[in-house]
Design a protein around this motif. Structure first.
Motif, mmCIF file in Angstrom:
data_model
loop_
_atom_site.group_PDB
_atom_site.id
_atom_site.type_symbol
_atom_site.label_atom_id
_atom_site.label_comp_id
_atom_site.label_asym_id
_atom_site.label_seq_id
_atom_site.Cartn_x
_atom_site.Cartn_y
_atom_site.Cartn_z
ATOM 1 N N GLU A 288 0.815 -1.208 0.000
ATOM 2 C CA GLU A 288 0.000 0.000 0.000
ATOM 3 C C GLU A 288 0.847 1.256 0.000
ATOM 4 O OE1 GLU A 288 -2.730 -0.169 3.227
ATOM 5 O OE2 GLU A 288 -3.826 -1.911 2.441
ATOM 6 N N ALA A 289 2.158 1.095 -0.013
ATOM 7 C CA ALA A 289 3.046 2.254 0.030
ATOM 8 C C ALA A 289 2.996 3.020 -1.281
ATOM 9 C CB ALA A 289 4.470 1.794 0.311
ATOM 10 N N GLN A 290 3.176 4.326 -1.184
ATOM 11 C CA GLN A 290 3.283 5.179 -2.368
ATOM 12 C C GLN A 290 4.751 5.271 -2.771
ATOM 13 O OE1 GLN A 290 -0.074 4.989 -3.052
ATOM 14 N NE2 GLN A 290 0.304 6.981 -4.009
ATOM 15 N N ILE A 291 5.018 4.922 -4.021
ATOM 16 C CA ILE A 291 6.392 4.921 -4.526
ATOM 17 C C ILE A 291 6.451 5.669 -5.850
ATOM 18 C CG2 ILE A 291 6.891 2.707 -3.431
ATOM 19 C CD1 ILE A 291 6.722 1.448 -6.273
ATOM 20 N N TYR A 292 7.668 5.998 -6.254
ATOM 21 C CA TYR A 292 7.873 6.545 -7.593
ATOM 22 C C TYR A 292 7.851 5.404 -8.608
ATOM 23 C CZ TYR A 292 9.492 10.986 -5.565
ATOM 24 O OH TYR A 292 9.584 12.171 -4.886
ATOM 25 N N ALA A 293 7.048 5.546 -9.653
ATOM 26 C CA ALA A 293 7.131 4.635 -10.789
ATOM 27 C C ALA A 293 8.424 4.921 -11.545
ATOM 28 C CB ALA A 293 5.936 4.823 -11.712
ATOM 29 N N TYR A 294 8.865 3.958 -12.349
ATOM 30 C CA TYR A 294 10.042 4.205 -13.191
ATOM 31 C C TYR A 294 9.649 4.959 -14.442
ATOM 32 C CZ TYR A 294 14.445 3.494 -15.608
ATOM 33 O OH TYR A 294 15.630 3.707 -16.263
ATOM 34 N N GLU A 295 8.559 4.550 -15.076
ATOM 35 C CA GLU A 295 8.057 5.244 -16.268
ATOM 36 C C GLU A 295 6.536 5.233 -16.272
ATOM 37 O OE1 GLU A 295 11.740 4.059 -19.288
ATOM 38 O OE2 GLU A 295 9.768 3.184 -19.607
ATOM 39 N N VAL A 296 5.966 6.288 -16.844
ATOM 40 C CA VAL A 296 4.523 6.359 -17.074
ATOM 41 C C VAL A 296 4.311 7.008 -18.434
ATOM 42 C CG1 VAL A 296 3.957 6.523 -14.617
ATOM 43 C CG2 VAL A 296 4.308 8.617 -15.941
ATOM 44 N N ASP A 297 3.048 6.931 -18.928
ATOM 45 C CA ASP A 297 2.778 7.565 -20.220
ATOM 46 C C ASP A 297 1.658 8.598 -20.170
ATOM 47 O OD1 ASP A 297 0.519 5.987 -19.992
ATOM 48 O OD2 ASP A 297 0.993 4.678 -21.692
ATOM 49 N N GLY A 298 1.067 8.811 -18.999
ATOM 50 C CA GLY A 298 -0.030 9.761 -18.909
ATOM 51 C C GLY A 298 -1.323 9.250 -19.492
ATOM 52 N N LEU A 299 -1.326 8.006 -19.917
ATOM 53 C CA LEU A 299 -2.518 7.390 -20.505
ATOM 54 C C LEU A 299 -2.945 6.151 -19.720
ATOM 55 C CD1 LEU A 299 -1.433 7.603 -24.266
ATOM 56 C CD2 LEU A 299 -3.032 9.124 -23.076
ATOM 57 N N GLY A 300 -2.353 5.955 -18.568
ATOM 58 C CA GLY A 300 -2.657 4.788 -17.751
ATOM 59 C C GLY A 300 -1.542 3.770 -17.694
ATOM 60 N N GLY A 301 -0.545 3.887 -18.558
ATOM 61 C CA GLY A 301 0.581 2.965 -18.541
ATOM 62 C C GLY A 301 1.539 3.288 -17.415
ATOM 63 N N VAL A 302 1.889 2.291 -16.618
ATOM 64 C CA VAL A 302 2.791 2.466 -15.479
ATOM 65 C C VAL A 302 3.784 1.320 -15.466
ATOM 66 C CG1 VAL A 302 2.976 2.545 -12.970
ATOM 67 C CG2 VAL A 302 1.044 3.668 -14.107
ATOM 68 N N LEU A 303 5.069 1.632 -15.294
ATOM 69 C CA LEU A 303 6.109 0.618 -15.182
ATOM 70 C C LEU A 303 6.800 0.775 -13.834
ATOM 71 C CD1 LEU A 303 7.752 -1.666 -16.460
ATOM 72 C CD2 LEU A 303 9.247 0.084 -17.469
ATOM 73 N N CYS A 304 6.657 -0.224 -12.975
ATOM 74 C CA CYS A 304 7.301 -0.217 -11.665
ATOM 75 C C CYS A 304 8.531 -1.115 -11.720
ATOM 76 C CB CYS A 304 6.324 -0.693 -10.593
ATOM 77 S SG CYS A 304 5.005 0.486 -10.233
ATOM 78 N N MET A 305 9.694 -0.531 -11.675
ATOM 79 C CA MET A 305 10.975 -1.225 -11.722
ATOM 80 C C MET A 305 12.037 -0.195 -11.391
ATOM 81 S SD MET A 305 11.970 -1.317 -15.801
ATOM 82 C CE MET A 305 13.739 -1.121 -15.470
ATOM 83 N N ASP A 306 13.279 -0.603 -11.402
ATOM 84 C CA ASP A 306 14.382 0.344 -11.433
ATOM 85 C C ASP A 306 15.483 -0.262 -12.269
ATOM 86 O OD1 ASP A 306 15.506 2.806 -10.950
ATOM 87 O OD2 ASP A 306 16.386 2.260 -9.016
#
Length: 434
Positions: A288-306
């Motif tokens: 439930e923690a809030q983290i920085y995503a690695y990449e997003v597209d502003g259209l709903g795409g989210v990539l969680c990695m580093d």
């Protein structure tokens, strides 16, 4: 470009490096001290050449081209010595001078030749400029030279004064304008297409990249790894750019008296930070923690990695200390140093962050060094010893290695990794100082 002697024989630099390595030996032992001594000298003697105009060209180690990112980070361990070693400050000034010349020539390119040699990564690339090795647009290529120039200026104002000429002023304006243009990438003319079967080596949609929506963030074609972004807004690159814009604003106002440029830089910095806060902070997978995503597209795409290359999420306290949310970053650190990060790998010797840029399961010493530098003194000492043991018997720090068998590694010599190892060792020395 005609070239002169490298700085290897300068007695002041030699004495500075010898003293630094001896301090490491006393704290971390003979073997690590020798590795640091060799690495500090190797970067200066084997990657740098000084042109007749005083500018300094820096190769990555095993590739005969100068990356704007690498040439900055390769200098990191030397920056602490600038105030006490004027010849070293002169050398760094020469690197900044060459970086500004490169940006003035092509602000979308990431890597350059030492003159119009015509050398290129791929002879079929769209960009056929003989000065350009590769024209992969990466936001950090704009940010790193600004932060290096700013640090030199704050450390040695007299040395930096000669850097801030009309060309540098023009380049700083280009940096701000380009980052703003790429907030709405569809209006940009930049394209990159390569005839390849490797998807991370080219951009989709005829070289425009995957679709993005407006977020306030600035678009990047490629990551600091030189791999194509999955989604166009790379979060660590945006936060790093926001920090660099604050540095740029100080230079614009105090050096040039350009209040318009300073205002524009600060305004854009706030927009990038706000864009990240709105679109780039997400709920961690399985948490439930809030983290920085690695990449997003502003259209709903989210990539969680580093990724191992910096700017990374893990490196944010080093590259963007004034613009990050400390609580969000701490949660992000826990995520990226866990199996929830798809590029966190574990072997019998070490666990650490790797990259899709190298073999599956391989760990990067750069990321290990960043883990130490952003951690506790105990973390730094532990990681320093791990990297030293993972040299595969070569006495050198590699790009990546098998965490169960360090004799399996990529790139026999990678100067950026050398420098991060040295920076970590010097931080361990600082920890031990009274």
């Amino acid at each position: 470009m005609a070239q002169q002697m490298t700085p290897r024989l300068d007695p002041a630099i030699d004495a500075t490096l010898r003293t630094a390595a001896d301090r490491v030996r006393r704290v971390a032992g003979e073997r690590i001290g020798t590795m640091v001594d060799d690495a500090l000298r190797r970067t200066l003697t084997d990657t740098m050449t000084v042109g007749a105009d005083g500018s300094t060209f820096v190769i990555t180690g095993d590739i005969p081209a100068m990356w704007l990112r690498d040439s900055t980070v390769q200098l990191t361990p030397y920056l602490r010595f600038l105030a006490d070693c004027p010849p070293l400050a002169t050398l760094v000034a020469g690197v900044v001078r060459r970086q500004f010349a490169c940006l003035d020539h092509d602000s979308y390119a990431n890597a350059f030749n030492d003159g119009p040699t015509g050398a290129r990564y791929d002879l079929d690339d769209i960009c056929a400029d003989p000065h350009v090795w590769e024209q992969k647009y990466e936001v950090d290529s704009l940010a790193y030279p600004v932060t290096l120039a700013h640090r030199l200026w704050r450390t040695d104002p007299g040395q930096a004064a000669s850097l801030f000429d009309e060309r540098a002023h023009r380049v700083l304006r280009v940096v701000v304008d380009q980052l703003r243009t790429e907030q709405r990438h569809d209006s940009s003319t930049y394209r990159f297409a390569r005839d390849t079967t490797i998807p991370t080596e080219t951009l989709a949609r005829g070289g425009r990249g995957t679709p993005v929506g407006a977020t306030g963030m600035t678009w990047s074609a490629f990551r600091p790894s030189d791999d194509a972004c999955t989604y166009g807004y790379n979060v660590p690159a945006n936060l790093f750019a926001a920090q660099a814009l604050l540095d740029l604003a100080e230079i614009a106002g105090e050096v040039y008296g350009d209040v318009v440029l300073a205002h524009d830089a600060r305004t854009l910095s706030r927009e990038l930070v706000d864009g990240v806060a709105t679109h780039g902070v997400v709920t961690a997978p399985g948490d439930e923690a809030q983290i920085y995503a690695y990449e997003v597209d502003g259209l709903g795409g989210v990539l969680c990695m580093d990724d191992a290359n910096t700017p990374s999420l893990l490196s944010l306290p080093l590259v963007a200390p004034d613009v990050i949310d400390a609580e969000v970053w701490q949660a992000t650190r826990r995520f990226v140093l866990s199996p929830a990060n798809p590029y966190f790998f574990t072997g019998t010797l070490v666990s650490g962050i790797g990259s899709p840029h190298t073999a599956p399961g391989f760990v990067w010493p750069i990321a290990l060094a960043v883990e130490g530098l952003t951690g506790t003194p105990d973390d730094r000492r532990r990681v320093l010893e791990l990297i030293a043991r993972a040299d595969g018997g070569t006495g050198q720090v590699h790009e990546s290695f098998d965490p169960s068998d360090p004799t399996r590694y990529s790139r026999p010599w990678f100067s950026w990794a050398d420098s991060m190892f040295c920076e970590l060792a010097l931080a361990v020395v600082d920890d031990a100082s009274p």
